[in-house]
Design a protein around this motif. Sequence first.
Motif, PDB file in Angstrom:
ATOM      1  N   ARG A 100      -6.313 -20.046   6.020  1.00  0.00           N
ATOM      2  CA  ARG A 100      -6.440 -19.313   4.752  1.00  0.00           C
ATOM      3  C   ARG A 100      -6.051 -17.845   4.933  1.00  0.00           C
ATOM      4  O   ARG A 100      -5.503 -17.220   4.019  1.00  0.00           O
ATOM      5  CB  ARG A 100      -7.872 -19.425   4.222  1.00  0.00           C
ATOM      6  N   PHE A 101      -6.319 -17.302   6.093  1.00  0.00           N
ATOM      7  CA  PHE A 101      -5.924 -15.918   6.378  1.00  0.00           C
ATOM      8  C   PHE A 101      -4.407 -15.789   6.341  1.00  0.00           C
ATOM      9  O   PHE A 101      -3.865 -14.859   5.730  1.00  0.00           O
ATOM     10  CB  PHE A 101      -6.468 -15.514   7.744  1.00  0.00           C
ATOM     11  N   LEU A 102      -3.712 -16.731   6.960  1.00  0.00           N
ATOM     12  CA  LEU A 102      -2.253 -16.701   6.962  1.00  0.00           C
ATOM     13  C   LEU A 102      -1.705 -16.874   5.551  1.00  0.00           C
ATOM     14  O   LEU A 102      -0.733 -16.214   5.155  1.00  0.00           O
ATOM     15  CB  LEU A 102      -1.717 -17.797   7.887  1.00  0.00           C
ATOM     16  N   GLN A 103      -2.350 -17.743   4.775  1.00  0.00           N
ATOM     17  CA  GLN A 103      -1.915 -17.934   3.392  1.00  0.00           C
ATOM     18  C   GLN A 103      -2.166 -16.679   2.552  1.00  0.00           C
ATOM     19  O   GLN A 103      -1.381 -16.349   1.660  1.00  0.00           O
ATOM     20  CB  GLN A 103      -2.645 -19.139   2.792  1.00  0.00           C
ATOM     21  N   ALA A 104      -3.260 -15.974   2.863  1.00  0.00           N
ATOM     22  CA  ALA A 104      -3.554 -14.730   2.143  1.00  0.00           C
ATOM     23  C   ALA A 104      -2.489 -13.672   2.444  1.00  0.00           C
ATOM     24  O   ALA A 104      -2.071 -12.924   1.542  1.00  0.00           O
ATOM     25  CB  ALA A 104      -4.940 -14.222   2.525  1.00  0.00           C
ATOM     26  N   ILE A 105      -2.039 -13.617   3.694  1.00  0.00           N
ATOM     27  CA  ILE A 105      -0.951 -12.697   4.035  1.00  0.00           C
ATOM     28  C   ILE A 105       0.299 -13.069   3.252  1.00  0.00           C
ATOM     29  O   ILE A 105       1.013 -12.196   2.724  1.00  0.00           O
ATOM     30  CB  ILE A 105      -0.667 -12.728   5.549  1.00  0.00           C
ATOM     31  N   ALA A 106       0.570 -14.375   3.164  1.00  0.00           N
ATOM     32  CA  ALA A 106       1.734 -14.838   2.403  1.00  0.00           C
ATOM     33  C   ALA A 106       1.629 -14.425   0.937  1.00  0.00           C
ATOM     34  O   ALA A 106       2.630 -14.015   0.318  1.00  0.00           O
ATOM     35  CB  ALA A 106       1.858 -16.355   2.523  1.00  0.00           C
ATOM     36  N   ASP A 107       0.412 -14.502   0.365  1.00  0.00           N
ATOM     37  CA  ASP A 107       0.219 -14.091  -1.028  1.00  0.00           C
ATOM     38  C   ASP A 107       0.503 -12.604  -1.205  1.00  0.00           C
ATOM     39  O   ASP A 107       1.184 -12.194  -2.161  1.00  0.00           O
ATOM     40  CB  ASP A 107      -1.215 -14.402  -1.474  1.00  0.00           C
ATOM     41  N   LEU A 108      -0.015 -11.786  -0.288  1.00  0.00           N
ATOM     42  CA  LEU A 108       0.214 -10.337  -0.371  1.00  0.00           C
ATOM     43  C   LEU A 108       1.695 -10.010  -0.171  1.00  0.00           C
ATOM     44  O   LEU A 108       2.229  -9.095  -0.806  1.00  0.00           O
ATOM     45  CB  LEU A 108      -0.641  -9.609   0.665  1.00  0.00           C
ATOM     46  N   LYS A 109       2.323 -10.780   0.697  1.00  0.00           N
ATOM     47  CA  LYS A 109       3.760 -10.585   0.929  1.00  0.00           C
ATOM     48  C   LYS A 109       4.545 -10.900  -0.342  1.00  0.00           C
ATOM     49  O   LYS A 109       5.448 -10.150  -0.737  1.00  0.00           O
ATOM     50  CB  LYS A 109       4.209 -11.483   2.080  1.00  0.00           C
ATOM     51  N   GLN A 110       4.190 -11.990  -1.005  1.00  0.00           N
ATOM     52  CA  GLN A 110       4.885 -12.380  -2.232  1.00  0.00           C
ATOM     53  C   GLN A 110       4.659 -11.344  -3.334  1.00  0.00           C
ATOM     54  O   GLN A 110       5.554 -11.086  -4.158  1.00  0.00           O
ATOM     55  CB  GLN A 110       4.389 -13.753  -2.696  1.00  0.00           C
ATOM     56  N   GLN A 111       3.482 -10.726  -3.341  1.00  0.00           N
ATOM     57  CA  GLN A 111       3.166  -9.706  -4.355  1.00  0.00           C
ATOM     58  C   GLN A 111       3.777  -8.350  -4.014  1.00  0.00           C
ATOM     59  O   GLN A 111       3.656  -7.402  -4.795  1.00  0.00           O
ATOM     60  CB  GLN A 111       1.647  -9.561  -4.475  1.00  0.00           C
ATOM     61  N   GLY A 112       4.428  -8.258  -2.862  1.00  0.00           N
ATOM     62  CA  GLY A 112       5.058  -7.007  -2.459  1.00  0.00           C
ATOM     63  C   GLY A 112       4.091  -5.983  -1.893  1.00  0.00           C
ATOM     64  O   GLY A 112       4.437  -4.799  -1.754  1.00  0.00           O
ATOM     65  N   LYS A 113       2.877  -6.414  -1.512  1.00  0.00           N
ATOM     66  CA  LYS A 113       1.880  -5.484  -1.001  1.00  0.00           C
ATOM     67  C   LYS A 113       1.969  -5.289   0.512  1.00  0.00           C
ATOM     68  O   LYS A 113       1.465  -4.288   1.039  1.00  0.00           O
ATOM     69  CB  LYS A 113       0.472  -5.948  -1.388  1.00  0.00           C
ATOM     70  N   VAL A 114       2.546  -6.260   1.223  1.00  0.00           N
ATOM     71  CA  VAL A 114       2.755  -6.127   2.664  1.00  0.00           C
ATOM     72  C   VAL A 114       4.126  -6.693   3.008  1.00  0.00           C
ATOM     73  O   VAL A 114       4.662  -7.554   2.302  1.00  0.00           O
ATOM     74  CB  VAL A 114       1.669  -6.861   3.501  1.00  0.00           C
ATOM     75  N   ASP A 115       4.685  -6.190   4.095  1.00  0.00           N
ATOM     76  CA  ASP A 115       5.916  -6.758   4.629  1.00  0.00           C
ATOM     77  C   ASP A 115       5.957  -6.454   6.123  1.00  0.00           C
ATOM     78  O   ASP A 115       5.075  -5.780   6.658  1.00  0.00           O
ATOM     79  CB  ASP A 115       7.150  -6.213   3.914  1.00  0.00           C
ATOM     80  N   VAL A 171      -9.733  -8.531   0.284  1.00  0.00           N
ATOM     81  CA  VAL A 171     -10.377  -7.726   1.324  1.00  0.00           C
ATOM     82  C   VAL A 171      -9.338  -7.182   2.291  1.00  0.00           C
ATOM     83  O   VAL A 171      -9.405  -6.021   2.711  1.00  0.00           O
ATOM     84  CB  VAL A 171     -11.445  -8.563   2.062  1.00  0.00           C
ATOM     85  N   LEU A 172      -8.344  -8.003   2.645  1.00  0.00           N
ATOM     86  CA  LEU A 172      -7.290  -7.547   3.550  1.00  0.00           C
ATOM     87  C   LEU A 172      -6.497  -6.405   2.927  1.00  0.00           C
ATOM     88  O   LEU A 172      -6.195  -5.404   3.607  1.00  0.00           O
ATOM     89  CB  LEU A 172      -6.359  -8.715   3.891  1.00  0.00           C
ATOM     90  N   ASP A 173      -6.190  -6.516   1.657  1.00  0.00           N
ATOM     91  CA  ASP A 173      -5.444  -5.459   0.967  1.00  0.00           C
ATOM     92  C   ASP A 173      -6.232  -4.140   1.003  1.00  0.00           C
ATOM     93  O   ASP A 173      -5.689  -3.074   1.304  1.00  0.00           O
ATOM     94  CB  ASP A 173      -5.178  -5.893  -0.476  1.00  0.00           C
ATOM     95  N   PHE A 213      -8.645  -3.375   3.136  1.00  0.00           N
ATOM     96  CA  PHE A 213      -8.814  -2.961   4.531  1.00  0.00           C
ATOM     97  C   PHE A 213      -7.582  -2.211   5.024  1.00  0.00           C
ATOM     98  O   PHE A 213      -7.694  -1.146   5.637  1.00  0.00           O
ATOM     99  CB  PHE A 213      -9.062  -4.202   5.388  1.00  0.00           C
ATOM    100  N   VAL A 214      -6.410  -2.758   4.736  1.00  0.00           N
ATOM    101  CA  VAL A 214      -5.164  -2.095   5.146  1.00  0.00           C
ATOM    102  C   VAL A 214      -5.086  -0.704   4.525  1.00  0.00           C
ATOM    103  O   VAL A 214      -4.694   0.269   5.188  1.00  0.00           O
ATOM    104  CB  VAL A 214      -3.947  -2.953   4.749  1.00  0.00           C
ATOM    105  N   GLY A 215      -5.486  -0.591   3.263  1.00  0.00           N
ATOM    106  CA  GLY A 215      -5.468   0.710   2.611  1.00  0.00           C
ATOM    107  C   GLY A 215      -6.420   1.705   3.269  1.00  0.00           C
ATOM    108  O   GLY A 215      -6.075   2.878   3.469  1.00  0.00           O
ATOM    109  N   GLN A 216      -7.603   1.231   3.623  1.00  0.00           N
ATOM    110  CA  GLN A 216      -8.585   2.106   4.276  1.00  0.00           C
ATOM    111  C   GLN A 216      -8.103   2.551   5.652  1.00  0.00           C
ATOM    112  O   GLN A 216      -8.261   3.717   6.024  1.00  0.00           O
ATOM    113  CB  GLN A 216      -9.926   1.375   4.398  1.00  0.00           C
ATOM    114  N   VAL A 217      -7.536   1.615   6.415  1.00  0.00           N
ATOM    115  CA  VAL A 217      -7.025   1.966   7.742  1.00  0.00           C
ATOM    116  C   VAL A 217      -5.903   2.990   7.611  1.00  0.00           C
ATOM    117  O   VAL A 217      -5.853   3.995   8.340  1.00  0.00           O
ATOM    118  CB  VAL A 217      -6.529   0.708   8.484  1.00  0.00           C
ATOM    119  N   ARG A 218      -5.010   2.750   6.670  1.00  0.00           N
ATOM    120  CA  ARG A 218      -3.861   3.643   6.511  1.00  0.00           C
ATOM    121  C   ARG A 218      -4.291   5.049   6.089  1.00  0.00           C
ATOM    122  O   ARG A 218      -3.696   6.058   6.512  1.00  0.00           O
ATOM    123  CB  ARG A 218      -2.887   3.051   5.489  1.00  0.00           C
ATOM    124  N   SER A 219      -5.360   5.123   5.317  1.00  0.00           N
ATOM    125  CA  SER A 219      -5.819   6.434   4.836  1.00  0.00           C
ATOM    126  C   SER A 219      -6.804   7.096   5.783  1.00  0.00           C
ATOM    127  O   SER A 219      -7.235   8.231   5.536  1.00  0.00           O
ATOM    128  CB  SER A 219      -6.485   6.272   3.462  1.00  0.00           C
TER     129      SER A 219
END
Length: 420
Positions: free
Chosen positions: A237-252, A363-365, A367-373
Amino acid sequence: MIAFHFPPQAASSGIQRTLNFSKHLGKHGWEPIVISAHPRAYDAQNPSQLASIPPELQVRRVFALDAKHHLGVKGRYSELLALPDRWGTWWLGAVPAALSLVRKHRPQVIWSTFPIATAHLIGLTLHRLTGLPWIADFRDPMLQPAYPASGLQRRIWGWIERQTIQRCHTAVFTTHSAMQVYRARFPEVAADKFAVIENGYDEESFGQAKPDTAQPSGRLTLVHSGVLYQTGRDPSRFLQAIADLKQQGKVDAGALRVILRAPGDMDRMEALVRESGVEDIVEVAASVPYREALQEMLNADGLLIFQGTQFNNQIPAKVYEYFRARKPILALVDPAGETAQVLRAAGFASLAAMDDRAQIAAVLDGFVGQVRSGQAHVASEALIASSSRVGRTRELASVFERTSAKPSGVLVSDVEINKP
């Protein structure tokens, strides 16, 4: 000290518990002797770990076979050859070797650690034959709702578990919830027979390692270090969540890199990554020497934990190493589990259910934002100091002192071998 998981075994982080106890007990007046299995019995080996064993530590590696590899045909084997577990033949080598060591060194205490079930069977046998006080260490609970699945193995494990709890002088657990499970399961056993010594990190293993201070590339790196399973630590499910964020243009691939270090079944894990369509972001990486793995944690931008409902009474040993690494943590856990409770108490809030794809993505989205900031939470210095294995060894030494002072049924100074 009876421990199957000991260097050069490489597939379990459990080696660090015994290794670090044996390294630090001398500071508290105890001289350990380790009885482990011949390395042929290990699925995976990491010879570099041998350098972590103190030169003065006596380690006896005795006869042991793996039923799957040594007693089977093309990986298939009779269940009768793998009782109480695949390494039951270790008992045949360990008991005579241990009795010889008892006669020679006259120890005050026997200590065994589960898993593997055969370790407690060896401890039970030695306790019955010598009368020496016995501490039984449970890194995990033995009988769990879905494990072991085999009815025959489950009955045998149940017998070993009951004999262990009834006959050992102290039963030690790594979490309070696991201890409570056993207190409820064995209400007739005195409460003071149970104790908790949590896992921890070893400062010596971190050595002089420092976080990489090179200029950030703009791509965040998240690391999970350790074995993943289909049940209880499934990253699907974690890998699928990354795929969802990738499709939404939020991660690459230019913004995020995920490393699954030493996940166990590399082929299966790589297939999951491909099926999810995130092979440009997620790297499945082979095992590396322990200190290199620690350095990778220090260099990462964030660290990952997978701990499903099946492991609610357990805390991965890597959690304490993650604290020491002073990195943000994203945890995929059951919110009711002990791992979630420990993380929340430590101030970590990026938690998601391991089987909830949508929640993980959210949560991943964040988390990435918090780490980046630079806003992501890290462990406090007080928490890091309290999580050291040096302190945990001091707790074990106290258990040894209390246990060795109890009547054991023999003159320990003479080490007479009793009849069972």
